[in-house]
Design a protein around this motif. Sequence first.
Motif, PDB file in Angstrom:
ATOM      1  N   ASP A  40       0.451  -1.610   0.142  1.00 47.04           N
ATOM      2  CA  ASP A  40       0.223  -0.397  -0.568  1.00 47.04           C
ATOM      3  C   ASP A  40       0.807   1.184   0.528  1.00 47.04           C
ATOM      4  O   ASP A  40       0.909   1.882  -0.357  1.00 47.04           O
ATOM      5  CB  ASP A  40      -1.509  -0.308   1.257  1.00 47.04           C
ATOM      6  CG  ASP A  40      -2.025  -0.975   0.791  1.00 47.04           C
ATOM      7  OD1 ASP A  40      -2.185  -1.473  -0.354  1.00 47.04           O
ATOM      8  OD2 ASP A  40      -2.920  -1.532   2.497  1.00 47.04           O
ATOM      9  N   LEU A  41       1.351   1.411   0.598  1.00 45.67           N
ATOM     10  CA  LEU A  41       2.702   2.455   1.085  1.00 45.67           C
ATOM     11  C   LEU A  41       3.185   2.357   0.120  1.00 45.67           C
ATOM     12  O   LEU A  41       3.539   4.013  -0.299  1.00 45.67           O
ATOM     13  CB  LEU A  41       3.897   2.748   2.249  1.00 45.67           C
ATOM     14  CG  LEU A  41       2.859   2.741   3.557  1.00 45.67           C
ATOM     15  CD1 LEU A  41       4.488   1.785   4.610  1.00 45.67           C
ATOM     16  CD2 LEU A  41       2.853   4.382   3.488  1.00 45.67           C
ATOM     17  N   MET A  42       4.710   1.293  -0.674  1.00 40.65           N
ATOM     18  CA  MET A  42       4.418   1.816  -2.352  1.00 40.65           C
ATOM     19  C   MET A  42       3.465   2.579  -3.511  1.00 40.65           C
ATOM     20  O   MET A  42       3.674   3.228  -4.112  1.00 40.65           O
ATOM     21  CB  MET A  42       5.305   0.191  -2.527  1.00 40.65           C
ATOM     22  CG  MET A  42       5.749  -0.357  -1.990  1.00 40.65           C
ATOM     23  SD  MET A  42       7.632   1.201  -2.497  1.00 40.65           S
ATOM     24  CE  MET A  42       9.161   0.596  -0.867  1.00 40.65           C
ATOM     25  N   GLN A  94       2.570   9.275  -7.174  1.00 41.05           N
ATOM     26  CA  GLN A  94       2.824  10.726  -7.101  1.00 41.05           C
ATOM     27  C   GLN A  94       2.711  11.019  -8.470  1.00 41.05           C
ATOM     28  O   GLN A  94       3.004  12.289  -8.709  1.00 41.05           O
ATOM     29  CB  GLN A  94       3.835  11.609  -5.729  1.00 41.05           C
ATOM     30  CG  GLN A  94       3.462  10.337  -4.763  1.00 41.05           C
ATOM     31  CD  GLN A  94       1.551  11.645  -4.102  1.00 41.05           C
ATOM     32  OE1 GLN A  94       1.226  12.527  -4.722  1.00 41.05           O
ATOM     33  NE2 GLN A  94       0.562  10.606  -4.162  1.00 41.05           N
ATOM     34  N   ASP A  95       3.849   9.928  -9.230  1.00 40.82           N
ATOM     35  CA  ASP A  95       4.078   9.735 -10.151  1.00 40.82           C
ATOM     36  C   ASP A  95       3.251  10.200 -11.038  1.00 40.82           C
ATOM     37  O   ASP A  95       1.737   8.997 -11.576  1.00 40.82           O
ATOM     38  CB  ASP A  95       5.152   9.561 -10.546  1.00 40.82           C
ATOM     39  CG  ASP A  95       5.812   9.041 -12.035  1.00 40.82           C
ATOM     40  OD1 ASP A  95       6.668  10.100 -11.688  1.00 40.82           O
ATOM     41  OD2 ASP A  95       6.121   8.125 -12.660  1.00 40.82           O
ATOM     42  N   THR A  96       3.517  11.526 -12.437  1.00 41.00           N
ATOM     43  CA  THR A  96       2.355  11.348 -13.436  1.00 41.00           C
ATOM     44  C   THR A  96       2.036  10.274 -14.363  1.00 41.00           C
ATOM     45  O   THR A  96       1.458   9.576 -15.603  1.00 41.00           O
ATOM     46  CB  THR A  96       2.053  12.341 -14.031  1.00 41.00           C
ATOM     47  OG1 THR A  96       3.658  13.230 -14.387  1.00 41.00           O
ATOM     48  CG2 THR A  96       1.881  13.147 -13.093  1.00 41.00           C
ATOM     49  N   SER A  97       3.603   9.765 -15.113  1.00 45.77           N
ATOM     50  CA  SER A  97       3.529   8.497 -16.066  1.00 45.77           C
ATOM     51  C   SER A  97       3.453   7.584 -15.564  1.00 45.77           C
ATOM     52  O   SER A  97       2.328   6.713 -15.572  1.00 45.77           O
ATOM     53  CB  SER A  97       5.153   8.485 -16.019  1.00 45.77           C
ATOM     54  OG  SER A  97       5.871   8.054 -15.134  1.00 45.77           O
ATOM     55  N   TYR A 102      12.474   7.663  -3.592  1.00 41.22           N
ATOM     56  CA  TYR A 102      13.572   7.850  -4.091  1.00 41.22           C
ATOM     57  C   TYR A 102      13.883   6.980  -5.100  1.00 41.22           C
ATOM     58  O   TYR A 102      14.475   7.060  -6.085  1.00 41.22           O
ATOM     59  CB  TYR A 102      14.154   7.422  -3.171  1.00 41.22           C
ATOM     60  CG  TYR A 102      15.959   7.115  -3.963  1.00 41.22           C
ATOM     61  CD1 TYR A 102      16.801   8.410  -3.548  1.00 41.22           C
ATOM     62  CD2 TYR A 102      16.398   5.895  -4.475  1.00 41.22           C
ATOM     63  CE1 TYR A 102      18.543   8.618  -4.382  1.00 41.22           C
ATOM     64  CE2 TYR A 102      17.843   6.129  -4.348  1.00 41.22           C
ATOM     65  CZ  TYR A 102      18.408   7.728  -4.374  1.00 41.22           C
ATOM     66  OH  TYR A 102      20.099   7.616  -5.490  1.00 41.22           O
ATOM     67  N   LEU A 103      12.900   5.658  -5.501  1.00 40.75           N
ATOM     68  CA  LEU A 103      13.347   4.555  -6.341  1.00 40.75           C
ATOM     69  C   LEU A 103      12.705   5.338  -7.626  1.00 40.75           C
ATOM     70  O   LEU A 103      13.566   5.242  -8.958  1.00 40.75           O
ATOM     71  CB  LEU A 103      12.680   3.432  -6.377  1.00 40.75           C
ATOM     72  CG  LEU A 103      13.322   2.609  -4.909  1.00 40.75           C
ATOM     73  CD1 LEU A 103      12.564   1.209  -4.618  1.00 40.75           C
ATOM     74  CD2 LEU A 103      14.901   2.419  -5.603  1.00 40.75           C
ATOM     75  N   VAL A 104      11.457   5.756  -7.303  1.00 39.89           N
ATOM     76  CA  VAL A 104      10.926   6.640  -8.432  1.00 39.89           C
ATOM     77  C   VAL A 104      11.414   7.536  -9.127  1.00 39.89           C
ATOM     78  O   VAL A 104      11.944   7.569 -10.056  1.00 39.89           O
ATOM     79  CB  VAL A 104       9.028   6.678  -8.417  1.00 39.89           C
ATOM     80  CG1 VAL A 104       8.907   7.935  -9.250  1.00 39.89           C
ATOM     81  CG2 VAL A 104       8.269   5.263  -7.951  1.00 39.89           C
ATOM     82  N   ARG A 105      12.106   8.663  -8.194  1.00 42.58           N
ATOM     83  CA  ARG A 105      12.828   9.204  -8.551  1.00 42.58           C
ATOM     84  C   ARG A 105      13.854   9.399  -9.415  1.00 42.58           C
ATOM     85  O   ARG A 105      14.130   9.820 -10.343  1.00 42.58           O
ATOM     86  CB  ARG A 105      12.563  10.776  -7.420  1.00 42.58           C
ATOM     87  CG  ARG A 105      13.172  11.813  -7.925  1.00 42.58           C
ATOM     88  CD  ARG A 105      13.646  12.756  -6.601  1.00 42.58           C
ATOM     89  NE  ARG A 105      14.657  12.230  -5.741  1.00 42.58           N
ATOM     90  CZ  ARG A 105      14.230  11.765  -5.143  1.00 42.58           C
ATOM     91  NH1 ARG A 105      12.999  11.390  -4.039  1.00 42.58           N
ATOM     92  NH2 ARG A 105      15.569  11.266  -3.978  1.00 42.58           N
ATOM     93  N   THR A 106      14.775   8.596  -9.089  1.00 49.99           N
ATOM     94  CA  THR A 106      15.680   8.347  -9.624  1.00 49.99           C
ATOM     95  C   THR A 106      15.870   6.487 -10.754  1.00 49.99           C
ATOM     96  O   THR A 106      16.529   7.408 -11.488  1.00 49.99           O
ATOM     97  CB  THR A 106      17.395   8.022  -8.807  1.00 49.99           C
ATOM     98  OG1 THR A 106      16.837   6.718  -8.455  1.00 49.99           O
ATOM     99  CG2 THR A 106      16.867   8.949  -7.480  1.00 49.99           C
ATOM    100  N   ARG A 107      14.360   5.994 -11.006  1.00 46.81           N
ATOM    101  CA  ARG A 107      13.833   5.218 -11.809  1.00 46.81           C
ATOM    102  C   ARG A 107      15.533   3.831 -11.300  1.00 46.81           C
ATOM    103  O   ARG A 107      16.067   3.624 -11.944  1.00 46.81           O
ATOM    104  CB  ARG A 107      14.441   5.438 -13.414  1.00 46.81           C
ATOM    105  CG  ARG A 107      13.252   6.589 -14.029  1.00 46.81           C
ATOM    106  CD  ARG A 107      11.987   6.349 -13.206  1.00 46.81           C
ATOM    107  NE  ARG A 107      10.985   7.092 -14.297  1.00 46.81           N
ATOM    108  CZ  ARG A 107      10.170   7.531 -13.494  1.00 46.81           C
ATOM    109  NH1 ARG A 107      10.183   8.373 -12.089  1.00 46.81           N
ATOM    110  NH2 ARG A 107       9.370   8.237 -14.202  1.00 46.81           N
TER     111      ARG A 107
END
Length: 344
Positions: free
Chosen positions: A244-246, A252-255, A334-339
């Motif tokens: 759920d948290l993930m 929050q990421d539009t893509s 962090y994982l999403v932001r830095t892919r």
Amino acid sequence: MTVLVTGAKGYVGGLTVKALREHGGYGDVLAYGRAEADLTVPGALDAVPTAGITHIVHAAAVTKFAVDRATAQAVNIDGTAQVVELAKRCPDLERVVLLSTLYTAGLATGDIAEEPAGAVEEPRTDADDPPGVVRFANYYEWSKHTAERLVLDSGLPATIARVPTIIADDDTGHVSQYNAVHNTLKLLYYGLLSLMPGLPDVPVSLGTGDFTVNATMALLAAEPGIYHVCPDLDQTPRLGRIVDLMFTAFEQDTSFLRRQILRPLLVDEAAFANLINGLRTLPHGPVLDALESVSPFSAQLFRPKVFGNARLHKAWPGYRAPDPDTLVSQTAEYLVRTRWGRLS
């Protein structure tokens, strides 16, 4: 005082060397990585000067859940045997610390104490649990359990530090070392894993590099024995909560939102086994590859464990575990932001 650290080029070993040198109270720090001593080669430590070595931190290991038996034997078991023989030659030795894993408990369930586990049996799924025997989900768990027995049976002043799955460097969620957990989250983010094995209420013990190293430093001066280097139960998130948290962070990421990926369905052990076995009869594809990457540790997601850590609290007055919700959320962000490390 002289501390020798194996696996110094690895993640936890490198952090341990850095912490020891920055602390300043541990004298000389001898950092041994593969370039200095390849523990898969017999006699790799024979030339190490032993006089003055007071502590050995054995961090060298292969930590992949999917490791094959031969590699697990060569690195985690035979390598540990070489460290034990080195320790026996050290006239000034005060402590040898083996960095192990909580999952030397294997497929056991319920309360797991800070004490030696049972006899070792290789991974298998075709029999009930014999009394006093520990079975395992993979060769990583099996090899670390066997390594523990080598150290505990050696007669040396030994400490076993059983660590959890490390998902970030520190409380900020920064990641510099990627493992099976991060890969699974990547599959979820890209919609390649619509079904996940596991029970929503299974506790999943998570840690950070900072937490692990600070605990290890405290254990250098503690009484010999087994320590669970993990958060308390109330600081241990459940699998359903982690998912759920993930996904809250992913959303929050539009893509990610544009792809309209649904949250995965948690399935029981029999259903997961039937699914993966069925897909194995078909030509290989991305769905099977995704499920195969989860398979080596999936059995643990159906077997709830509560790791007691009273001995850790006693040995480490400065105990402080990260807040689980914050850690999971910030790691996902962090994982999403830095892919997954591809972007700065």
